[in-house]
Design an enzyme around this catalytic site. Structure first.
Site, mmCIF file in Angstrom:
data_model
loop_
_atom_site.group_PDB
_atom_site.id
_atom_site.type_symbol
_atom_site.label_atom_id
_atom_site.label_comp_id
_atom_site.label_asym_id
_atom_site.label_seq_id
_atom_site.Cartn_x
_atom_site.Cartn_y
_atom_site.Cartn_z
ATOM 1 C CB CYS A 1 40.551 37.351 85.647
ATOM 2 S SG CYS A 1 41.437 37.324 84.102
ATOM 3 C CB CYS B 1 43.521 39.738 84.702
ATOM 4 S SG CYS B 1 42.149 39.304 83.861
ATOM 5 C CG ASP B 2 44.665 40.032 88.564
ATOM 6 O OD1 ASP B 2 44.724 40.985 87.857
ATOM 7 O OD2 ASP B 2 43.127 39.884 88.873
#
Ligand code: NAP
Length: 316
Positions: free
Chosen positions: A136, A139-140
């Site tokens: 993701c 997200c990261d």
């Protein structure tokens, strides 16, 4: 099994689809019970900022949005069980559900188990998940400021993630297993024109490499195999983003409900009815096209209305 284990509307899954179904069936006084599963709140809980959910002018954090949805449903009597359903029996009514420690019966069921990111399937990928490997980018990506990362995949997600990651990373290498792309032309061209993105084609990741320093694992690169020549080369990088598609979470329903060739639940046109009367499906588990929080919430609402009318028709 106690009488308390009989449920009027059982909702399996707790993303935007499940929680919206819970809100609507709660307001219809149907006392819904949500089985929240392995990832309460669903995929949005592993995202950061959600900017495209209507009503939040300045965006909202994914986990916060799901928390609000859960509380809103609970206000109308929806009960959350933080349990996973491990077995279902739709062969007779009431339907039967099992979690690890309990059995339940249900008059009706809404399935909203969502979809999960596909992984390559390497041991070393698992080992470095969260230590450089991610599924993701939103997200990261933030953790890879001025670092070099690899994106694997040749679809729209891979192109989108590669572009997105250039906001943070100094360099993005897109690795794809062939020289043709599934991605739409516009998405491909956007990635191709981005000066920070380069392409390595006809390559598959054979191994994720890493080191352990001061008791902390860190990915350092990958071994790539050329799909044409078989040659194996090393590519150093700090991050690896897997963007090779999603898999619907339908293993539990194999042989029990109609699915398409990719495992997505089939619903009757324009509704949430599955092939079994009384069992409904909403959200990504039955949608491989749109896969948005808002479309999932929309079909969750549809499932609640379908259930309400169906229960009425059955005089339940
Ligand atoms: P996808 O279209 O199924 O593409 C998956 C890609 O991963 C393919 O290029 C595939 O290669 C590759 N792949 C699959 N398994 C692999 C493996 N084991 N090892 C290496 N590579 C592998 O999935 P997606 O990109 O997630 O897109 C899913 C849907 O969402 C699509 O309909 C897409 O258009 C849509 N989407 C739209 C947007 C947008 O419009 N903004 C953004 C993201 C996604 P092959 O091509 O060789 O099979």
């Amino acid at each position: 099994m106690s009488e308390n284990n009989h449920i009027k509307v059982a909702i399996i899954g707790s993303g935007p689809a499940g929680l919206t179904a819970a809100l609507y069936t709660g307001r219809a006084n149907l006392n819904p019970v949500i089985f929240e599963g392995m990832q309460p709140g669903g995929q949005l809980t592993i995202t950061t900022e959600v900017e495209n959910y209507p009503g939040f002018e300045h965006g909202i954090q994914g986990p916060e949005l799901m928390d609000i949805m859960r509380k809103q449903a609970a206000r109308f009597g929806a009960v959350s069980h933080f349990k996973e359903i491990t077995e279902v029996d739709f062969s007779s009514r009431p339907f039967k559900l099992k979690s690890y420690d309990e059995e339940y019966t249900a008059d009706s069921i809404i399935i909203s188990t969502g979809a999960s990111a596909k992984l390559i399937g390497l041991e070393s990928e698992k080992k470095y998940m969260g230590y450089g490997v991610s599924a993701c980018a939103t997200c990261d990506g933030f953790f890879f400021k001025n670092l070099k990362v690899i994106v694997v995949g040749g679809g729209d997600t891979a192109m989108e993630e590669a572009n997105y990651l250039t906001r943070h990373a100094s360099e993005v290498v897109l690795v794809h297993r062939r020289d043709g792309f599934r991605a739409s032309k516009i998405m491909y061209e956007r990635a191709q024109k981005n000066p920070k993105v380069s392409f390595m084609l006809n390559k598959v990741v054979k191994e994720v490499l890493g080191v352990e320093e001061n008791n902390r694992k860190r990915m350092t690169g990958v071994l790539l195999e050329d799909t044409v020549t078989g040659e194996v080369t090393q590519l150093d990088a700090d991050g690896l983003f897997i963007a090779i598609g999603h898999k619907p979470n339908t293993d539990l329903f194999k042989g029990k409900l109609d699915m398409d060739e990719s495992g997505y639940l089939k619903v009757k046109n324009g509704s949430t009815y599955t092939n079994i009367d009384g069992v409904f499906a909403s959200g990504d588990v039955a949608d491989k096209t749109y896969r948005q929080a808002i479309t999932a919430a929309g079909t969750g609402c549809m499932a609640a209305i379908d259930v309400e009318r169906w229960l009425e028709s059955q005089e339940l």
